[in-house]
Write a protein that holds these residues in place. Sequence first.
Motif, PDB file in Angstrom:
ATOM      1  N   ARG A  55      34.230  20.213  33.635  1.00 18.42           N
ATOM      2  CA  ARG A  55      32.869  21.520  33.864  1.00 18.42           C
ATOM      3  C   ARG A  55      34.026  23.004  32.977  1.00 18.42           C
ATOM      4  O   ARG A  55      34.786  22.848  33.251  1.00 18.42           O
ATOM      5  CB  ARG A  55      31.919  22.019  34.674  1.00 18.42           C
ATOM      6  N   PRO A  56      33.585  23.963  32.279  1.00 20.01           N
ATOM      7  CA  PRO A  56      34.178  25.174  31.888  1.00 20.01           C
ATOM      8  C   PRO A  56      34.455  26.579  33.269  1.00 20.01           C
ATOM      9  O   PRO A  56      32.960  25.936  34.379  1.00 20.01           O
ATOM     10  CB  PRO A  56      33.589  26.045  30.727  1.00 20.01           C
ATOM     11  N   VAL A  57      35.833  26.591  32.871  1.00 13.64           N
ATOM     12  CA  VAL A  57      36.181  26.922  34.191  1.00 13.64           C
ATOM     13  C   VAL A  57      36.208  29.176  33.657  1.00 13.64           C
ATOM     14  O   VAL A  57      37.289  29.807  34.105  1.00 13.64           O
ATOM     15  CB  VAL A  57      36.932  26.918  35.241  1.00 13.64           C
ATOM     16  N   ASP A  58      35.394  29.372  32.618  1.00 18.68           N
ATOM     17  CA  ASP A  58      35.455  30.428  31.734  1.00 18.68           C
ATOM     18  C   ASP A  58      35.001  31.769  32.416  1.00 18.68           C
ATOM     19  O   ASP A  58      35.021  33.163  31.899  1.00 18.68           O
ATOM     20  CB  ASP A  58      34.997  30.876  30.119  1.00 18.68           C
ATOM     21  N   ASP A  59      33.702  31.833  32.874  1.00 13.48           N
ATOM     22  CA  ASP A  59      32.898  32.680  33.560  1.00 13.48           C
ATOM     23  C   ASP A  59      34.427  33.080  35.099  1.00 13.48           C
ATOM     24  O   ASP A  59      34.790  32.290  35.894  1.00 13.48           O
ATOM     25  CB  ASP A  59      31.809  32.001  33.850  1.00 13.48           C
ATOM     26  N   GLU A  60      33.555  34.453  35.286  1.00 15.06           N
ATOM     27  CA  GLU A  60      34.822  35.089  36.501  1.00 15.06           C
ATOM     28  C   GLU A  60      33.722  34.833  37.231  1.00 15.06           C
ATOM     29  O   GLU A  60      32.986  34.802  37.312  1.00 15.06           O
ATOM     30  CB  GLU A  60      34.806  36.529  36.463  1.00 15.06           C
ATOM     31  N   PRO A  61      34.796  33.876  38.821  1.00 17.94           N
ATOM     32  CA  PRO A  61      33.546  33.277  39.815  1.00 17.94           C
ATOM     33  C   PRO A  61      33.256  34.829  40.301  1.00 17.94           C
ATOM     34  O   PRO A  61      33.817  35.975  40.040  1.00 17.94           O
ATOM     35  CB  PRO A  61      34.996  32.407  40.685  1.00 17.94           C
ATOM     36  N   ALA A  62      32.797  34.632  41.286  1.00 17.27           N
ATOM     37  CA  ALA A  62      32.174  36.132  41.890  1.00 17.27           C
ATOM     38  C   ALA A  62      32.977  35.716  43.632  1.00 17.27           C
ATOM     39  O   ALA A  62      33.575  35.035  43.950  1.00 17.27           O
ATOM     40  CB  ALA A  62      30.458  35.278  42.652  1.00 17.27           C
ATOM     41  N   PRO A  63      33.119  37.079  43.870  1.00 16.42           N
ATOM     42  CA  PRO A  63      33.550  37.305  44.926  1.00 16.42           C
ATOM     43  C   PRO A  63      33.203  36.539  45.979  1.00 16.42           C
ATOM     44  O   PRO A  63      31.749  36.150  46.080  1.00 16.42           O
ATOM     45  CB  PRO A  63      33.580  38.631  45.327  1.00 16.42           C
ATOM     46  N   TYR A  64      34.104  35.859  46.645  1.00 17.72           N
ATOM     47  CA  TYR A  64      33.906  35.054  48.662  1.00 17.72           C
ATOM     48  C   TYR A  64      32.853  36.295  49.409  1.00 17.72           C
ATOM     49  O   TYR A  64      32.340  35.680  50.211  1.00 17.72           O
ATOM     50  CB  TYR A  64      34.836  34.243  48.944  1.00 17.72           C
ATOM     51  N   ILE A  65      33.189  37.521  48.860  1.00 12.49           N
ATOM     52  CA  ILE A  65      33.156  37.704  50.411  1.00 12.49           C
ATOM     53  C   ILE A  65      32.811  39.655  49.768  1.00 12.49           C
ATOM     54  O   ILE A  65      33.719  39.826  48.940  1.00 12.49           O
ATOM     55  CB  ILE A  65      33.449  38.484  51.321  1.00 12.49           C
ATOM     56  N   THR A  66      32.080  40.323  49.081  1.00 14.95           N
ATOM     57  CA  THR A  66      31.351  41.456  49.062  1.00 14.95           C
ATOM     58  C   THR A  66      32.141  42.974  49.106  1.00 14.95           C
ATOM     59  O   THR A  66      32.047  42.452  50.887  1.00 14.95           O
ATOM     60  CB  THR A  66      29.693  41.218  48.886  1.00 14.95           C
ATOM     61  N   PRO A  67      32.322  43.826  48.503  1.00 17.25           N
ATOM     62  CA  PRO A  67      33.163  44.958  49.638  1.00 17.25           C
ATOM     63  C   PRO A  67      32.119  44.993  50.258  1.00 17.25           C
ATOM     64  O   PRO A  67      32.298  46.022  51.694  1.00 17.25           O
ATOM     65  CB  PRO A  67      33.264  45.724  48.168  1.00 17.25           C
ATOM     66  N   GLU A  68      30.838  45.254  50.119  1.00 20.14           N
ATOM     67  CA  GLU A  68      29.333  45.658  51.180  1.00 20.14           C
ATOM     68  C   GLU A  68      29.811  45.500  52.528  1.00 20.14           C
ATOM     69  O   GLU A  68      29.647  45.723  53.509  1.00 20.14           O
ATOM     70  CB  GLU A  68      28.137  46.079  50.592  1.00 20.14           C
ATOM     71  N   ARG A  69      30.229  43.782  52.348  1.00 23.63           N
ATOM     72  CA  ARG A  69      29.884  42.768  53.818  1.00 23.63           C
ATOM     73  C   ARG A  69      30.962  43.490  54.009  1.00 23.63           C
ATOM     74  O   ARG A  69      30.945  43.211  55.543  1.00 23.63           O
ATOM     75  CB  ARG A  69      30.348  41.503  53.573  1.00 23.63           C
ATOM     76  N   LYS A  70      32.219  43.870  53.520  1.00 18.72           N
ATOM     77  CA  LYS A  70      33.543  44.025  54.723  1.00 18.72           C
ATOM     78  C   LYS A  70      33.259  45.317  55.357  1.00 18.72           C
ATOM     79  O   LYS A  70      34.184  45.339  56.026  1.00 18.72           O
ATOM     80  CB  LYS A  70      34.927  43.707  53.142  1.00 18.72           C
ATOM     81  N   ALA A  71      32.487  46.286  54.397  1.00 19.08           N
ATOM     82  CA  ALA A  71      32.479  47.521  55.103  1.00 19.08           C
ATOM     83  C   ALA A  71      32.329  47.434  56.173  1.00 19.08           C
ATOM     84  O   ALA A  71      32.095  48.340  57.069  1.00 19.08           O
ATOM     85  CB  ALA A  71      32.192  48.348  53.543  1.00 19.08           C
ATOM     86  N   GLU A  72      30.748  46.107  55.710  1.00 17.95           N
ATOM     87  CA  GLU A  72      29.933  46.342  57.185  1.00 17.95           C
ATOM     88  C   GLU A  72      30.918  45.722  58.429  1.00 17.95           C
ATOM     89  O   GLU A  72      30.768  46.120  59.452  1.00 17.95           O
ATOM     90  CB  GLU A  72      29.004  45.776  57.154  1.00 17.95           C
TER      91      GLU A  72
END
Length: 277
Positions: free
Chosen positions: A136-153
């Motif tokens: 399968r193509p892997v050109d798309d940038e993967p989404a972050p596994y933990i968002t900055p908002e969640r880490k700040a929380e």
Amino acid sequence: MTPADAAELLTLCAAFDRRTIGEADARAWAYALRDVPLDDDTRDAVADHYGRTEEWITPAHVRKIRARIRADRIGAAHPVYEPPQGAYETGAQFTARRRAQISAAADGTLPARSIGQALDAAPPRKVLALVAGIGRPVDDEPAPYITPERKAEVRAPLSGKRAALVELAVDCPNEQCRASRRHLCKGSRGAELRTGVHASRRDAYAVAYATCPECQAGPGQQCTAPEPHPARIRAALAPAPDAEDDEDKQQDLARLMSTPPQPRTARARHTTGGLRA
């Protein structure tokens, strides 16, 4: 084995060691091998013995080598017992069927097969899903596994410098520590670990708050491996980008680019001819 069978077997032995055979020899061998039939395995045992050594064969040799030949067939066949479907099976019936299956494997009726073939095993569904994703193509940038908002929380309830240790958001599962949330881990001598936490606490934090990039296990779900995958731990502990710092850097860069350069001023220097402006 009867005396007549023993006499036939001794005739085969004499072809190798040229021994003399009498009635007493046949009766003695028949009594020693009374529970061993005269079959191809017994004959193969004699041939195998003289193919390896010049020592005269005895009934003990025949019994031992024949048992080894049959055990090798059982090991190669991997006999897996399958009870009859839809029928009650007593202990005696199981014993009889299992013995018949082992005997068939020893006789060579049950052919050799691998463990996978014996168990009729198919690849797990997770493995099949991974195989389906190959190519399968892997050109798309993967989404972050933990968002900055969640880490700040997660960091918000942590006070002082302890906010840098995001692993303090979970209890430490280490048997010697058992530090609760927001409390530093303790070493073997009771001293607080101010620069890090136990590895088990780090793993527990990764499982609780990060998605595994290898097995796709979501927050709160265990990885398919006994321990969290290293990629999951790296994703959980990756520093979150500071939006305010990025904005300040952008403003400083814009200010620097919009400011015209200052005119260059001449400086006096000493020469052999005097002082010049």
